[in-house]
Every structure is written in structure tokens, then in C-alpha cells.
Write an enzyme that holds these catalytic residues in place. Structure first.
Site, PDB file in Angstrom:
ATOM      1  N   PRO A 251      -3.361  18.129   2.667  1.00 56.03           N
ATOM      2  CG  PRO A 251      -1.036  18.326   1.690  1.00 56.03           C
ATOM      3  CD  PRO A 251      -1.744  18.194   3.080  1.00 56.03           C
ATOM      4  CG  ASP A 427      -1.620  13.640   4.619  1.00 54.69           C
ATOM      5  OD1 ASP A 427      -1.120  14.431   3.817  1.00 54.69           O
ATOM      6  OD2 ASP A 427      -1.655  13.955   5.821  1.00 54.69           O
ATOM      7  CG  HIS A 428      -0.382  14.333  -2.629  1.00 59.50           C
ATOM      8  ND1 HIS A 428       0.792  13.346  -2.878  1.00 59.50           N
ATOM      9  CD2 HIS A 428      -0.518  14.517  -3.705  1.00 59.50           C
ATOM     10  CE1 HIS A 428       0.836  13.346  -3.829  1.00 59.50           C
ATOM     11  NE2 HIS A 428       0.188  13.967  -4.779  1.00 59.50           N
ATOM     12  NE  ARG A 429       0.355  16.511   5.622  1.00 58.98           N
ATOM     13  CZ  ARG A 429      -0.058  16.815   6.803  1.00 58.98           C
ATOM     14  NH1 ARG A 429       0.229  17.822   7.591  1.00 58.98           N
ATOM     15  NH2 ARG A 429      -1.204  16.181   7.433  1.00 58.98           N
TER      16      ARG A 429
END
Ligand code: CAO
Length: 455
Positions: A251, A427-429
Site C-alpha cells: 500500500p 510503504d504505508h505499512r
């Protein structure tokens, strides 16, 4: 003794390549480390050496074939005495049970916990136990195998595949990949018959079905005009695969900012000649490579990789930065290692050399490995902004667009300033939006005022 030559682990994120050349013929005598085939991947064209001395008995590939890591490409006849020992090892490997005792325990407890465990299950379990008692478990071997499977699938062996140790062993003997087999037993357990029928059909069933589902059905374009087909080269194919998996699995968010680089451009112009005299070109790219090294030290999460198998972040204490290079074959990403330990002059010389090697087909697989973060500078070509895609397993990439002169409002007046558009995809994680904004602003602040580094 017969020995197989397999495709070795060529480079990070590379599982396949194309045979670009066969450098020996059947009947030839080859010596250890002699190149036997040339393989082209997205990273490089690389020679595959023979691991043994011997005579080429069989060549199993042709030019243009796509090959994957671990695929057997040749068989050699060797006179090596040690081979007897190795053959024994291979035999041992074949007969050793595929699952570890821990897996077996897991299997057992899983079965006994179930109230509705069928008789077949119990019988199967008994068979497994008897079979297991007959054999000595080589724990190291199982551990290696577990690691291998975990590396490939991100899961431990047996974690998701409902199959008993006896079935696993059978699959191993038959060369059947259990992750590709549909189980027809109780609770979808894979039975020995499933393995036998997968062997007959080939285990590609599930994979091919999935691939077919993923394929887009194309209209017949020729109804609107002439068409012709162009074969995608290896670089293009692997870029397509890497980008698709990054897009599907990560994401990602892109943050935009601008830096006033008027002063740092003046510094670049002033020092260009000095660098030139020492064989290095001082560019905005090399300045950003060096500066990103500082940024990664200050914001360690941007230098991390996510390990989804155990929900951890692998924090790295080294600072290697990939540089996207536009080549005839397509996009290649060599890595400038340890930018924190190199001067701006060294980083400038090395990045230019790596870009040249990538373009001239001289880059080695090692020079493409180990990047923690990537810089993609399209500013030399043009564009006001773009959103680069994270190059997994990295978690962020810096996009650089063309610097232009703009009117900037400073101290109550408009001034002509050179402004560089920057984007950061992350990477939004692993990285929150606020951290993404802070990281990119920090880079802009330091570009605008390098003394900020001292604070
Ligand atoms: N803004 C304005 N001008 C720029 C610039 C920018 N952001 N970046 C480079 N330039 C200028 C340089 O200053 C240079 O001009 P001078 O010769 O007058 O100094 C000229 O453009 C050419 O630069 P260069 O290409 O020689 O050197 P570089 O270090 O700036 O770039 C490299 C090296 C390897 C990044 C570049 O050649 C390249 O391949 N870029 C494409 C990367 C790519 O394909 N990215 C997409 C990947 S998908 O995300």
C-alpha cells in the site's frame, strides 16, 4: 559419476532469466569455474560457471529458453571421488522425511483436537508415525528446507499445506510441489492419490489456472488496423513482474515537495571543475545520493524492510542506495554501497561508473544487490513530477523531477529561485504519512541550507 549443473541464485529479486548463449557442446570437457552458459536477467547478462571438472554429457536447454533458479541445465560426467559422498547425501535427502518432528507434532495435535477426525485421518496418522519411526530425521536438513520454503513463500513448511509427513515425502520423491496440489481428502487434505495424479498431469494446474485468470483478454486489434508483435526482453518482463507485485502487495503513498536549490546549484557549479579534474561528475543525483544517506541515518525506518512472516521490521545499519538508470534494455538499478562512508567525490565517481556499466552491459549481479532505498532522477529528461513505485523489499523511493526557475516569495518580495520538485513514495505499512512528510521536508531543508545537517 553424473553431476547436474543448476542455475544458481543470480541476484536479488531475480528468479528467472533467459539463456542468451550456450558456451559448450555435448562431449566437451569443462573445468571447474568455466562458463558454460550465459544468462540474461533484468539485472545483467551473467555467465554461469560449471561447479565441477567433467565432460558435458547432456545439455537440457537451448538459446532463448527461459530458466529459473535451481533448474538443471546440464549433466556432466565427472571422475570426482567425492561424488560418491555427494550422491549418498542426495540419496539421504531423497529418503529423509520432508517435515520436521515439530511439524509432525503439529499435524498430530491438529488431528487429535478435531472431534470429527475421520478414520482415514487416524489411519493416515498411524501410517505416518510408523513411517517416521523407521527413518532417522535429519533436523538440519529439515531446518534448511523450512528456511528455503519460508524464503520462497513467506510461510513455514506445512503451515498451510494440509498434508501428512508421508504424503510430503511421497511428493518429494515424485518431485511434486504440494503448494500446487488441490487436496481431495477430508478437510481438503492432500492424499497420496492427489500426489500421483498431480505427478501425471504435472503440478502446474493451479498456477496455470491462476495465471489464466490474471491474463487480460484482448480484443482482435487487427479489426481496426495493422499490428505487429514485439517480444518483451528479459529486463522488460522482469520489470513488469517486479512492478506488478510491488503495486499489488505494497500500500504505497506518494508525498510531494519542492526544494529551493539555488544555493546548492551554485555550490555544484563552483565545484564542478574540481570534480571533473578528479574524474568525477558532480551532479544533483550524486548530491542526493550522499544526502539520502544522512536522511536514512536520521529516519531509520526508511532504511528497513518488513518481514511479514513474523511481523517484524528488519532495521539495517548500512546505507546502500539504488540508482534507477535508463538503459537501452530498460530500467536497471545498480546500488551505491555504504554512501555514509564515502565522500561526495567518491559517490559521484561511483554512481557515474555504475550507470555506465549498466548501460554497457558490464554490471555484475553483486553490483545490483543490497539496496535499502532508491533514487530515480528523471529531471535530466523533464517533467514536473511523477510517482515512482517502491522497489520491494525496500520501503521508500525518492523521485526527482526537473529543476526550473520560479518566482519564490521571500522576505516580502518575489525572487528568481531554482526549484527542484521531489516526490517520495513509501510503504504505508511501515511509514506513516507524517513521517513521510518529515523525511522529505528534511531532505528539502538540507538542500536549501546544508548547515541544517549540523543541527
Ligand atoms: N533537474 C534539472 N536538470 C537535471 C536534473 C534535474 N533534476 N537532473 C539532471 N539534470 C541535468 C544534469 O545537470 C545534466 O546537465 P549538465 O550536464 O549541464 O550538468 C543533465 O541533466 C544530464 O544529467 P546526467 O543524466 O548526465 O546525470 P545525472 O546524474 O543527473 O543522472 C542518471 C544520472 C543515471 C540518474 C540518469 O542518467 C538516468 O538514467 N535517469 C533516468 C532514471 C530513470 O529512468 N528513472 C525512472 C525509473 S522508474 O521510477
Amino acid at each position: 559419476m553424473k553431476k547436474e549443473i543448476k542455475i544458481p541464485d543470480i541476484a536479488e529479486n531475480v528468479e528467472a532469466g533467459t539463456i542468451a548463449g550456450i558456451l559448450v557442446s555435448e562431449g566437451d570437457t569443462v573445468s571447474k569455474d568455466q562458463a558454460v552458459v550465459e544468462v540474461e536477467t533484468d539485472k545483467a547478462a551473467t555467465d554461469i560457471p560449471s561447479p565441477y571438472d567433467g565432460k558435458v554429457e547432456k545439455i537440457m536447454v537451448s538459446e532463448g529458453d527461459e530458466v529459473s533458479v535451481d533448474q538443471v541445465i546440464m549433466v556432466l560426467e565427472t571422475e570426482d571421488d567425492e561424488s560418491a559422498g555427494e550422491e549418498e547425501e542426495q540419496e539421504k535427502e531423497k529418503s529423509a522425511p520432508a517435515a520436521s518432528e515439530a511439524d509432525e507434532e503439529k499435524d498430530k495435535s491438529g488431528d487429535s483436537d478435531e472431534d470429527d477426525a475421520s478414520e482415514e485421518d487416524e489411519k493416515e496418522q498411524q501410517d505416518d508415525e510408523e513411517a517416521e519411526e523407521d527413518e532417522e530425521v535429519d533436523e538440519d536438513e529439515d531446518e534448511d528446507e523450512q528456511q528455503e520454503v519460508k524464503k520462497k513463500s513467506g510461510k513455514s513448511l506445512g503451515e498451510d499445506i494440509p498434508a501428512s509427513p508421508a504424503v510430503r515425502r511421497l511428493a518429494r520423491e515424485k518431485g511434486v510441489d504440494l503448494s500446487e496440489v488441490e487436496g481431495t481428502g477430508p478437510r481438503n487434505r492432500i492424499t497420496p492419490e492427489d500426489v500421483e495424479s498431480a505427478k501425471k498431469k504435472g503440478t502446474k494446474g493451479k498456477k496455470e489456472k491462476k495465471k489464466k485468470e490474471e491474463e487480460t483478454e484482448l480484443p482482435d486489434f487487427s479489426q481496426w488496423g495493422d499490428t505487429y508483435k514485439e517480444k518483451m526482453n528479459t529486463v522488460r518482463r522482469i520489470t513488469a513482474r517486479t512492478m506488478t507485485s510491488s503495486w499489488q502487495e505494497i500500500p504505497q503513498v506518494t508525498q510531494f515537495d519542492e526544494a529551493d536549490i539555488t544555493e546548492i546549484e551554485a555550490f555544484r557549479q563552483k565545484n564542478k571543475e574540481t570534480f571533473d579534474k578528479q574524474g568525477a561528475k558532480l551532479t544533483m543525483t550524486s548530491i542526493l545520493l550522499k544526502l539520502s544517506g544522512f536522511a536514512l541515518q536520521r529516519f531509520p525506518r526508511f532504511n528497513a524492510s518488513i518481514d511479514t512472516s513474523d511481523d517484524t521490521l528488519i532495521m539495517k545499519k548500512f546505507y546502500n542506495i539504488g540508482l534507477a538508470v535508463d538503459t537501452d534494455k530498460g530500467l536497471m538499478v545498480p546500488v551505491v554501497k555504504n554512501v555514509d562512508r564515502k565522500s561526495l567525490l567518491e559517490v559521484s565517481a561511483e554512481s557515474a561508473d555504475l550507470a555506465r556499466k549498466a548501460r554497457e552491459n558490464e554490471i555484475s549481479p553483486d553490483e545490483m544487490k543490497g539496496g535499502n532505498f532508491t533514487i530515480s532522477n528523471l529531471g535530466g529528461i523533464g517533467g514536473t513530477s511523477f510517482t515512482p513505485i517502491v522497489y520491494a523489499p525496500q520501503v521508500a523511493i525518492l523521485g526527482v523531477s526537473r529543476a526550473t526557475y520560479k518566482q519564490v516569495y521571500i522576505e516580502d518580495e518575489f525572487r528568481k529561485r531554482l526549484v527542484l520538485p521531489l516526490t517520495l513514495t513509501y510503504d504505508h505499512r511501515v511509514i506513516d504519512g507524517a513521517d513521510g512528510a518529515r523525511f522529505l521536508r528534511w531532505i528539502c531543508d538540507v538542500l536549501e541550507d546544508p548547515y541544517a545537517l549540523l543541527s
